[in-house]
Design a protein around this motif. Structure first.
Motif, PDB file in Angstrom:
ATOM      1  N   LYS A 153       0.821  -1.207   0.000  1.00 55.79           N
ATOM      2  CA  LYS A 153       0.000   0.000   0.000  1.00 55.79           C
ATOM      3  C   LYS A 153       0.857   1.260   0.000  1.00 55.79           C
ATOM      4  O   LYS A 153       0.494   2.270  -0.618  1.00 55.79           O
ATOM      5  CB  LYS A 153      -0.920  -0.011   1.226  1.00 55.79           C
ATOM      6  N   GLU A 154       1.991   1.217   0.692  1.00 53.05           N
ATOM      7  CA  GLU A 154       2.854   2.390   0.751  1.00 53.05           C
ATOM      8  C   GLU A 154       3.397   2.738  -0.632  1.00 53.05           C
ATOM      9  O   GLU A 154       3.499   3.912  -1.004  1.00 53.05           O
ATOM     10  CB  GLU A 154       4.019   2.145   1.716  1.00 53.05           C
ATOM     11  N   GLN A 155       3.752   1.730  -1.408  1.00 53.58           N
ATOM     12  CA  GLN A 155       4.270   1.963  -2.752  1.00 53.58           C
ATOM     13  C   GLN A 155       3.179   2.497  -3.667  1.00 53.58           C
ATOM     14  O   GLN A 155       3.412   3.410  -4.471  1.00 53.58           O
ATOM     15  CB  GLN A 155       4.841   0.659  -3.319  1.00 53.58           C
ATOM     16  N   ALA A 156       1.977   1.943  -3.552  1.00 49.84           N
ATOM     17  CA  ALA A 156       0.857   2.411  -4.369  1.00 49.84           C
ATOM     18  C   ALA A 156       0.519   3.864  -4.048  1.00 49.84           C
ATOM     19  O   ALA A 156       0.243   4.677  -4.946  1.00 49.84           O
ATOM     20  CB  ALA A 156      -0.368   1.529  -4.143  1.00 49.84           C
ATOM     21  N   LEU A 157       0.571   4.217  -2.759  1.00 49.83           N
ATOM     22  CA  LEU A 157       0.287   5.588  -2.355  1.00 49.83           C
ATOM     23  C   LEU A 157       1.336   6.544  -2.902  1.00 49.83           C
ATOM     24  O   LEU A 157       1.005   7.636  -3.402  1.00 49.83           O
ATOM     25  CB  LEU A 157       0.227   5.688  -0.831  1.00 49.83           C
ATOM     26  N   LEU A 158       2.604   6.143  -2.827  1.00 54.40           N
ATOM     27  CA  LEU A 158       3.683   6.969  -3.369  1.00 54.40           C
ATOM     28  C   LEU A 158       3.463   7.243  -4.853  1.00 54.40           C
ATOM     29  O   LEU A 158       3.602   8.384  -5.315  1.00 54.40           O
ATOM     30  CB  LEU A 158       5.035   6.274  -3.161  1.00 54.40           C
ATOM     31  N   ALA A 159       3.091   6.210  -5.592  1.00 54.16           N
ATOM     32  CA  ALA A 159       2.853   6.374  -7.027  1.00 54.16           C
ATOM     33  C   ALA A 159       1.699   7.330  -7.288  1.00 54.16           C
ATOM     34  O   ALA A 159       1.762   8.169  -8.195  1.00 54.16           O
ATOM     35  CB  ALA A 159       2.581   5.014  -7.667  1.00 54.16           C
ATOM     36  N   ASP A 160       0.630   7.223  -6.498  1.00 53.05           N
ATOM     37  CA  ASP A 160      -0.529   8.095  -6.691  1.00 53.05           C
ATOM     38  C   ASP A 160      -0.212   9.538  -6.310  1.00 53.05           C
ATOM     39  O   ASP A 160      -0.694  10.478  -6.943  1.00 53.05           O
ATOM     40  CB  ASP A 160      -1.717   7.596  -5.870  1.00 53.05           C
ATOM     41  N   GLN A 161       0.580   9.715  -5.272  1.00 53.30           N
ATOM     42  CA  GLN A 161       0.889  11.064  -4.802  1.00 53.30           C
ATOM     43  C   GLN A 161       1.729  11.856  -5.804  1.00 53.30           C
ATOM     44  O   GLN A 161       1.666  13.090  -5.826  1.00 53.30           O
ATOM     45  CB  GLN A 161       1.630  11.000  -3.464  1.00 53.30           C
TER      46      GLN A 161
END
Length: 698
Positions: free
Chosen positions: A357-365
Motif C-alpha cells: 500500500k505504501e508503494q501504491a500511495l507513493l505512485a498516486d501522490q
C-alpha cells in the motif's frame, strides 16, 4: 536508463576464456578485488553488502526460442516488450537479448542463441545449459560499488572472483551522448560455481547512485509513468531460489549480509530483505514428488520462481484469465496470489501479488503529466501550504510577506508553463531576496518530482489551461530610451537598482537568466492580472516597450555595470581563452565535476582554457559565462569538434540544470579522445547567484 544485461556466471566464463577475450577484447578489465589496507578501511567505514544500490537489479532467463518466448511474455502475459525486430546482439558471440524493464529499476532479461548458421558460436556454458534446461540462469543484486562489496564478502570469508569491467553496448555511438565510450558495467561473482543459489553483484557505471538514492521518489515516479505493462506489473517483489540444503544456504545468505525478513525460522523457507520490500526467498521442496523436487533433481539449485508486484490483483487475474488456459493460471484467494507454473513460462514459475500500500500511495501522490487526480492534488496543496503560503498567501494571492508575487496570475502562469522560468525559480531561488532554493541539491527540502508536482498544481489552480507561447528570440531596442522609461516609470516599485521595493527584483541574475526577452516584454505590455503590475500597452508604444526590454537584458551582467558592446558568438579562432597563458589546476569531484569557484579563479588568473555552453544559443544570448561558446547538445557535434584543439587544453562545459546537457557534451568529448574535460558542477544559474560575472549576447 538501464542497459541490457549481458553477462553471466564468471566461473563459466573462465572456462571459455578465448571466446570471452574475442568478444570483449581490450574492454574487459580485470580489477584486483582487495588488499589488506583496503579491507581494513572498508570494515572501519562500515561498508555494507550493497551500499546504496537499488536492490534487485535483474534476472536472466535463458530460452531456446526467443521469438516464441517474447510472444508469450508480451502477448499472453501482458508485459511491455520490444518487437522481435528490435532484439539486440548479446554480450557473447551468437546470442540475442531483450528485456522487460520495471519502474523499481529492476528488469527481467532474456537470452537465446542465434541461428546455428552463425559463424561465431556462443560459449559452451550457454549451449550446455540450454541443451538441458530453460529458465533463469542467474540473478543480480545492484551494488553502488562492487569494490566495497568484494571487500565486505572477503572479510566474511567468501572467495570471490576478480571484478570484471566491460561495455555492454555493441553498436557505435554517434552524436552528442552521455556514453563516453568507457566501461559501462562492473560485475562480481563467487568463485564456487556449485553455489548457484548465490547472486552476482552488478554496478552500473552509468548511474549516479548517490543521486538516485537521494531522489528515489523522482526516479520511481518517472519510471512508473513511462513503464506501463498491460498486466499491471510495476516491479519485482521477490526471487525464489530452490535449494537442496536449506540450512547451509540460509547460513551463507546470512553471512553474506542480508537480513531475515521474518525472525521466525521455517523448515522449508527462509526469507531475506534485499531492499525496501524486495525479498530473496530460499525454499526447499514441500514434498518429495512436487515440482520443486523435480527442479532440484534437474538443476540441484537455482531460481525457481519470480514474483511480481501488480497494481490490482483482480485486474491482473481478469487480464490473464482471458489469455491463459485454466491449467496455466492458478489463483489463491486466501493469500491473494496468481501463479503461472514454470512449464508454461519457459522454465520459471511466474507469480503475481498486490504491491504494498505504501508503494501504491507513493505512485498516486506523484502521478504527474495528465490532470492531477485528487491524491496528487492533495499532496501538492499540502506542500504549498507548508512551503509557500507564508509569503505567497494561503490562497496564492501574493504579498503576504516580502512582496512575494501572486501565483494566481493567469498571465504569469500561462507564459511560464512551457519554460523553465518557474521551475528554476523554485529550484534555485533568487539571491538577495527571501526566495530561497527549494531543490534538495541546493540545500532545500524538495526532490525534483515534488517541485514538478507543485508547479503543475499551481498551473492548474491558476486556470491556465492553454499556455501562452512566446518566442525565444531576442528583442532589440534602444537601451537609452529603455533606461529613461525604467527610471521614470518602473523604479518606484522595482527599485532604482532593480532591487525590488514593492514588486519583484528585476536586477537579479537568476531572474534575468531564466526570463526570455519576450517573457519580459509580455509582462510589460499585458501586465500581471491580480497584481499591481498594470498593462503598459496603451501608455507605451512598441519601440518604447522594446527599448525597456532591451535595457533590462543589459542588466544581466549587473545593474551598475556599464553596458558592454554587442557580444557575438565566438569564432573558432577565439575559442581558447588566454591562449598564451598557463593551464588551470582543477580538482575534479568524481573525476568529472569542477567547482564553479575554481573556474572563476581560472578566469581571474587568465588561464588557458575553453568554456562551452551546452544550452541553446538563445539561452546563451540571455546569460552566459564570459568567453563561453554555445554548443547546443542537440546539434550534431562532428563539425564543431573539428574546431576544438585536442592538445590537452582544458575544456569545461556548463548548462542550467546543472549536469544533463553539459554531461552529454563532456561525455562525447571524452569518447572522442579529449582528456582534460570537466563539467561546472553548479551550472550557470548558481554561477550567477554566487555573483560571478555573466554576459549577455546578440
Amino acid at each position: 536508463m538501464l542497459s541490457l544485461l549481458k553477462r553471466f556466471n564468471a566461473t563459466a566464463e573462465k572456462r571459455y576464456t578465448s571466446t570471452l577475450l574475442k568478444t570483449i577484447a581490450i574492454l574487459a578489465i580485470l580489477v584486483s578485488t582487495s588488499c589488506a589496507n583496503n579491507e581494513t578501511e572498508a570494515i572501519e567505514k562500515n561498508y555494507s553488502l550493497l551500499g546504496i544500490g537499488h536492490g534487485l537489479h535483474a534476472a536472466t532467463l535463458m530460452v531456446n526460442d526467443l521469438n516464441r518466448t517474447r510472444d508469450f511474455y508480451a502477448d499472453t502475459l501482458g508485459f511491455k516488450m520490444a518487437e522481435t525486430a528490435k532484439f539486440e546482439k548479446g554480450f557473447f558471440d551468437g546470442t540475442l537479448v531483450t528485456s522487460i524493464n520495471f519502474p523499481d529499476a529492476s528488469k527481467l532479461d532474456f537470452l537465446s542463441v542465434e541461428d546455428s548458421l552463425i559463424t561465431d558460436a556462443p560459449p559452451a556454458f550457454i549451449t550446455s545449459f540450454l541443451a538441458n534446461h530453460e529458465g533463469i540462469q542467474k540473478y543480480y543484486l545492484s551494488s553502488s560499488s562492487v569494490d566495497t562489496t568484494a571487500l565486505w564478502l572477503n572479510e566474511k570469508g567468501f572467495k570471490m572472483d576478480s571484478i570484471q569491467a566491460y561495455r555492454t553496448s555493441t553498436e557505435p555511438v554517434k552524436g552528442w551522448s552521455r556514453d563516453d565510450g568507457g566501461l559501462q558495467e562492473r560485475s562480481l561473482d563467487f568463485q564456487n560455481a556449485s553455489t548457484t543459489y548465490l547472486p552476482q553483484f552488478l554496478e552500473d557505471a552509468t548511474i549516479d547512485y548517490e543521486r538516485m538514492h537521494k531522489d528515489w521518489k523522482t526516479y520511481y515516479a518517472y519510471f512508473r509513468s513511462y513503464t506501463n505493462h498491460p498486466n499491471g506489473v510495476v516491479g519485482i517483489n521477490a526471487i525464489q531460489v530452490a535449494v537442496k540444503d536449506l540450512d547451509t544456504a540460509r547460513k551463507d545468505i546470512e553471512n553474506m549480509g542480508l537480513i531475515a525478513s521474518n525472525p521466525i525460522t521455517s523448515e522449508k523457507t527462509a526469507r531475506f530483505k534485499i531492499k525496501g520490500h524486495q525479498e530473496l526467498v530460499l525454499s526447499t521442496p514441500q514434498a518429495s514428488n512436487d515440482d520443486m523436487s523435480k527442479f532440484i533433481a534437474e538443476r540441484e539449485s537455482g531460481v525457481y520462481a519470480i514474483r511480481f508486484d501488480v497494481k490490482n490483483i483482480d485486474s491482473t487475474y481478469h487480464y490473464l484469465n482471458q489469455r491463459l488456459p485454466a491449467e496455466a493460471l492458478l489463483r489463491d484467494t486466501i493469500v491473494h496470489t496468481i501463479t503461472v507454473p514454470r512449464q508454461f513460462a519457459y522454465g520459471v514459475q511466474i507469480e503475481f501479488v498486490n504491491e504494498p500500500k505504501e508503494q501504491a500511495l507513493l505512485a498516486d501522490q506523484y502521478k504527474i503529466g495528465a490532470k492531477l487526480d485528487s491524491t496528487a492534488s492533495s499532496n501538492a496543496a499540502g506542500m504549498y501550504q507548508k512551503y509557500c503560503a507564508l509569503c505567497h498567501g494561503k490562497n496564492r494571492e501574493g504579498y503576504a510577506a516580502d512582496n512575494a508575487p501572486s501565483l494566481r496570475s493567469h498571465s504569469l502562469m500561462a507564459t511560464s508553463t512551457t519554460t523553465n522560468f518557474q521551475r528554476y525559480t523554485v529550484q534555485y531561488g533568487r539571491e538577495g531576496t527571501a526566495m530561497g532554493g527549494y531543490l534538495n541539491t541546493q540545500g532545500g527540502p524538495l526532490e525534483y518530482i515534488e517541485i514538478e508536482l507543485l508547479l503543475q498544481w499551481l498551473y492548474e489552480q491558476s486556470g491556465a489551461e492553454e499556455p501562452i507561447e512566446l518566442s525565444r528570440e531576442p528583442v532589440t531596442g534602444d537601451v537609452a530610451v529603455g533606461a529613461e522609461i525604467y527610471a521614470n516609470t518602473c523604479a518606484v516599485c522595482h527599485g532604482a537598482d532593480g532591487e525590488g521595493v514593492s514588486a519583484p527584483a528585476l536586477g537579479n541574475s537568476m531572474f534575468l537568466a531564466t526570463a526570455t526577452d519576450e517573457f519580459l516584454k509580455y509582462a510589460i505590455k499585458e501586465g500581471r492580472d491580480g497584481t499591481p503590475m498594470i498593462a503598459f500597452k496603451d501608455s507605451l508604444i512598441d519601440d518604447e516597450i522594446n527599448g525597456l526590454t532591451a535595457f533590462l537584458r543589459t542588466r544581466a551582467s549587473g545593474w551598475n555595470i556599464p553596458s558592454t558592446d554587442t557580444i557575438s558568438v565566438p569564432t573558432p579562432d577565439k575559442y581558447i581563452l588566454n591562449p598564451t597563458k598557463k593551464a588551470p589546476k582543477f580538482n575534479l569531484r568524481k573525476g568529472l565535476y569542477v567547482p564553479a569557484k575554481e573556474v572563476y579563479q581560472a578566469l581571474q588568473d587568465s588561464a588557458r582554457m575553453i568554456i562551452l555552453d551546452a544550452r541553446s544559443e538563445v539561452a546563451w544570448r540571455q546569460t552566459h559565462i564570459p568567453g563561453s561558446v554555445p554548443v547546443p547538445y542537440y546539434e550534431e557535434p562532428e563539425a564543431f569538434v573539428d574546431d576544438l584543439p585536442n592538445d590537452g587544453t582544458w575544456i569545461v562545459a556548463y548548462c542550467a540544470c546543472p549536469h544533463a546537457a553539459s554531461g552529454r557534451v563532456v561525455s562525447t568529448l571524452r569518447r572522442l579522445g579529449y582528456k582534460n574535460t570537466a563539467i561546472i558542477d553548479e551550472g550557470i544559474l548558481v554561477w550567477g547567484q554566487l555573483g560571478y560575472p555573466v554576459n549577455y549576447g546578440q
